[in-house]
Each structure stands twice: as C-alpha cells, then as structure tokens.
Design a protein around this motif. Structure first.
Motif, mmCIF file in Angstrom:
data_model
loop_
_atom_site.group_PDB
_atom_site.id
_atom_site.type_symbol
_atom_site.label_atom_id
_atom_site.label_comp_id
_atom_site.label_asym_id
_atom_site.label_seq_id
_atom_site.Cartn_x
_atom_site.Cartn_y
_atom_site.Cartn_z
ATOM 1 N N ILE A 1 0.858 -1.188 0.000
ATOM 2 C CA ILE A 1 0.000 0.000 0.000
ATOM 3 C C ILE A 1 0.889 1.231 0.000
ATOM 4 C CG2 ILE A 1 -1.592 1.322 1.447
ATOM 5 C CD1 ILE A 1 -2.916 -1.308 2.197
ATOM 6 N N LYS A 2 0.587 2.151 -0.895
ATOM 7 C CA LYS A 2 1.451 3.317 -1.062
ATOM 8 C C LYS A 2 1.389 4.262 0.132
ATOM 9 C CE LYS A 2 2.639 7.045 -4.259
ATOM 10 N NZ LYS A 2 2.332 7.690 -5.563
ATOM 11 N N ASN A 3 0.180 4.520 0.633
ATOM 12 C CA ASN A 3 -0.011 5.456 1.747
ATOM 13 C C ASN A 3 -1.056 4.870 2.681
ATOM 14 O OD1 ASN A 3 -1.125 7.636 3.364
ATOM 15 N ND2 ASN A 3 -0.058 9.076 2.033
ATOM 16 N N GLU A 4 -0.645 4.462 3.870
ATOM 17 C CA GLU A 4 -1.551 3.795 4.804
ATOM 18 C C GLU A 4 -2.703 4.700 5.232
ATOM 19 O OE1 GLU A 4 -1.811 0.788 5.730
ATOM 20 O OE2 GLU A 4 0.088 -0.135 5.096
ATOM 21 N N ASP A 5 -2.439 5.990 5.385
ATOM 22 C CA ASP A 5 -3.503 6.918 5.787
ATOM 23 C C ASP A 5 -4.557 7.033 4.690
ATOM 24 O OD1 ASP A 5 -2.321 7.503 8.244
ATOM 25 O OD2 ASP A 5 -1.077 9.078 7.379
ATOM 26 N N VAL A 6 -4.115 7.088 3.443
ATOM 27 C CA VAL A 6 -5.038 7.134 2.313
ATOM 28 C C VAL A 6 -5.819 5.827 2.224
ATOM 29 C CG1 VAL A 6 -5.163 7.144 -0.216
ATOM 30 C CG2 VAL A 6 -3.780 8.861 0.983
ATOM 31 N N ALA A 7 -5.139 4.710 2.446
ATOM 32 C CA ALA A 7 -5.818 3.410 2.417
ATOM 33 C C ALA A 7 -6.908 3.353 3.488
ATOM 34 C CB ALA A 7 -4.808 2.286 2.621
ATOM 35 N N TRP A 8 -6.655 3.933 4.649
ATOM 36 C CA TRP A 8 -7.667 3.970 5.722
ATOM 37 C C TRP A 8 -8.908 4.705 5.241
ATOM 38 C CZ3 TRP A 8 -10.435 7.614 8.342
ATOM 39 C CH2 TRP A 8 -11.074 7.208 9.518
ATOM 40 N N VAL A 9 -8.721 5.833 4.560
ATOM 41 C CA VAL A 9 -9.864 6.595 4.053
ATOM 42 C C VAL A 9 -10.599 5.796 2.987
ATOM 43 C CG1 VAL A 9 -10.587 8.696 2.854
ATOM 44 C CG2 VAL A 9 -8.807 8.818 4.603
ATOM 45 N N GLN A 10 -9.862 5.132 2.119
ATOM 46 C CA GLN A 10 -10.514 4.302 1.095
ATOM 47 C C GLN A 10 -11.366 3.208 1.741
ATOM 48 O OE1 GLN A 10 -6.866 3.286 -0.970
ATOM 49 N NE2 GLN A 10 -7.353 4.668 -2.679
ATOM 50 N N ARG A 11 -10.840 2.570 2.772
ATOM 51 C CA ARG A 11 -11.631 1.558 3.485
ATOM 52 C C ARG A 11 -12.864 2.197 4.119
ATOM 53 N NH1 ARG A 11 -6.573 0.402 5.776
ATOM 54 N NH2 ARG A 11 -5.468 -1.261 4.654
ATOM 55 N N TRP A 12 -12.670 3.363 4.733
ATOM 56 C CA TRP A 12 -13.787 4.062 5.375
ATOM 57 C C TRP A 12 -14.870 4.374 4.344
ATOM 58 C CZ3 TRP A 12 -16.701 8.392 5.017
ATOM 59 C CH2 TRP A 12 -17.439 8.782 6.143
ATOM 60 N N LEU A 13 -14.500 4.871 3.183
ATOM 61 C CA LEU A 13 -15.470 5.183 2.133
ATOM 62 C C LEU A 13 -16.203 3.930 1.673
ATOM 63 C CD1 LEU A 13 -13.386 7.765 0.064
ATOM 64 C CD2 LEU A 13 -15.514 8.249 1.295
ATOM 65 N N ASN A 14 -15.497 2.841 1.569
ATOM 66 C CA ASN A 14 -16.133 1.581 1.166
ATOM 67 C C ASN A 14 -17.120 1.099 2.215
ATOM 68 O OD1 ASN A 14 -14.645 1.549 -1.196
ATOM 69 N ND2 ASN A 14 -13.189 -0.001 -0.507
ATOM 70 N N GLU A 15 -16.703 1.138 3.476
ATOM 71 C CA GLU A 15 -17.521 0.575 4.549
ATOM 72 C C GLU A 15 -18.640 1.516 4.995
ATOM 73 O OE1 GLU A 15 -14.669 -0.343 7.563
ATOM 74 O OE2 GLU A 15 -13.613 -1.805 6.311
ATOM 75 N N ARG A 16 -18.349 2.799 5.044
ATOM 76 C CA ARG A 16 -19.312 3.768 5.599
ATOM 77 C C ARG A 16 -20.227 4.340 4.522
ATOM 78 N NH1 ARG A 16 -22.153 6.050 9.089
ATOM 79 N NH2 ARG A 16 -21.397 7.408 10.729
ATOM 80 N N ALA A 17 -19.669 4.557 3.333
ATOM 81 C CA ALA A 17 -20.424 5.244 2.284
ATOM 82 C C ALA A 17 -20.778 4.335 1.109
ATOM 83 C CB ALA A 17 -19.618 6.455 1.785
ATOM 84 N N GLY A 18 -20.423 3.053 1.209
ATOM 85 C CA GLY A 18 -20.791 2.119 0.150
ATOM 86 C C GLY A 18 -20.040 2.296 -1.143
#
Length: 278
Positions: free
Chosen positions: A42-59
C-alpha cells in the motif's frame, strides 16, 4: 490489489469448473496466507484507511491501495453529496437551547440568523465548508508534503468559489486533493457547516475523527447545530456570554468577540445579534 477471497469467488463463477485453474487460485490463496506471496504494498496507509472508510461507511467500491487518484477523489466527493438531509425540528432546536442552559430558542435562533450564511449545504448537496490552506500547512505531519500549492500555503488566503470553472466548489476540490497528501491534516483544515466549526475541533465536538464530523454535517442539520453547541460549550467556552445575549448591543459584545474575534465591531456582530433578538 483484489481481495484474494473475491478473486477465488470470481474464478469459481467464470472458469466453467475448470478444476486445474481453480486449484491454482486456491494454491495462491494459501501461499498469500502463509506469507510466501507478498501482496502489492500500500502506497499510503492513511489514504488506504480513508478508502476503506469510504467503502464501509459510504458504500463506495474503491481499490484499497493507498493511491489517491481520480477515482478516489470522485468517490469522496460523491459520498458526501447528500440532498435529503432532514432539517432540524422545533423540538430538537429547543433541546439544543436547553443543553446551552437556556429556557427557550430565542438566543440560539438569533445566533443562527447572524452567524450562519443560510443553508448548511451547497446546491451540489455537499455540506458547506471553507478550506483553510494555512491550517493544512500547520497540521500536515510529513514535511515533504509541506509544499506551496493550490491547497497548501503558510499564508491564509486563496478563498475562491470555482476559479477553474469545472463546477466543483473550490474548497471541496482543494480538500479532495489534500486528502491524497495527509487526510487527517486535510480534514482538520476545513470549517464545516452552517456555523463553520473547524474540523480540528472534532474531539471537542464528540467525534473520533474529523471525517466522522464532516459526514455527520452532510447528513443532518441537527448535527450542524450540535457542532455550534459544542463550539460554544467546549471550544470557545462561551456559555455565560451566550446566556447574556439580549436586545441591548453592549451586552452582546463578549459573545461576539469570543465567536467572531477582535474585529467583531467592524462587522457590527453585537448589533446584529441585538436586532435579531428585538
């Protein structure tokens, strides 16, 4: 990188029961689990966290790779645009007033009239924000990301609406780009909603992360009033000054100074509050 379980499922569906190919995929899964095959880093762990959040929280359906490109920016903007946020009810407004120590809604309504700029949403459905490039400069943790750009600058300024005429509010566009450098710093650097409460105050407003504060502001007007309440109580410590608001401008000076800063008199906030309470 595609999740290996999803890869197996897709291969089972699309390989016409070719046992050899299925076995190869399952063998790859075992190798990954055993640590013998390294997943794509993963290139940027903080960015990956947001991507996961968008997937899980915002579908959303983002590849969680830590790369904040066009797809991630578009998903971010789309997720926070919401045209069905309920308006605050009279009962909810009275509850906010009670939590501020008041007996009715006259003061909170006066503050809302004077201190907010109409609706808490842009026409796009995105909640109103103001991106502060100097705040991002202050909050960014990686010095390498502290490069003067459209969204990063040691000096305040650059407050435009749609300078590049692409139909995207500039504060949201700056935020969307800054997310790729340092998501936490970016989200702490926006003033949010009707009452423009900075994301950096997320903890005092009862949120675990500023992205949750921004999400709440996108989903209901009540949440935006709760941010005003928490700003008064926990950030600016203005409860006595709030309760002193009256039809007399001089009694409103302390609240106006605390809420609007030392230049409150230039814009006659104390007088506007008195007029709103008349």
């Amino acid at each position: 990188m595609m999740n290996i379980d999803i890869a197996i499922e897709l291969n089972h569906e699309n390989m016409d029961n070719n046992a050899t190919e299925i076995q190869a995929v399952e063998a790859l899964a075992r190798d990954v689990a055993a640590g013998e095959v390294k997943p794509t880093p993963i290139k940027n762990e903080d960015v990956a966290w947001v991507q996961r959040w968008l997937n899980e929280r915002a579908g959303c359906d983002l590849v969680v790779d830590g790369v904040w490109g066009t797809a991630s920016r578009a998903a971010f903007l789309s997720a926070f645009a919401y045209r069905h946020a309920p308006a605050i009810t009279r009962a909810e407004l009275l509850q906010i007033a009670h939590e501020l120590g008041d007996v009715d809604t006259r003061r909170i309504e006066a503050v809302a009239k004077v201190e907010s700029n109409g609706s808490g949403w842009f026409e796009s459905g995105l909640p109103k924000i103001l991106y502060e490039r100097h705040k991002f400069w202050k909050h960014v943790r990686n010095v390498a990301a502290r490069v003067v750009s459209w969204f990063a600058n040691p000096q305040a300024g650059g407050y435009t609406m749609d300078i590049n005429k692409n139909g995207i509010n500039d504060s949201w566009e700056k935020l969307a780009f800054a997310m790729g450098k340092d998501p936490l710093a970016a989200l702490k650097s926006v003033s949010i909603g009707k009452f423009q409460v900075l994301g950096e105050h997320y903890a005092q407003c009862g949120y675990d992360h500023p992205i949750e504060m921004l999400w709440a502001a996108s989903r209901s007007e009540l949440a935006q009033y709760q941010m005003l309440r928490d700003y008064i109580l926990h950030v600016a410590d203005l409860k006595p000054e709030f309760l002193a608001l009256s039809r007399h401008a001089d009694t409103n000076r302390a609240f106006a100074r605390g809420y609007n800063g030392v230049k409150y008199e230039k814009y006659a906030y104390h007088t506007k509050l008195a007029d709103a309470l008349a």
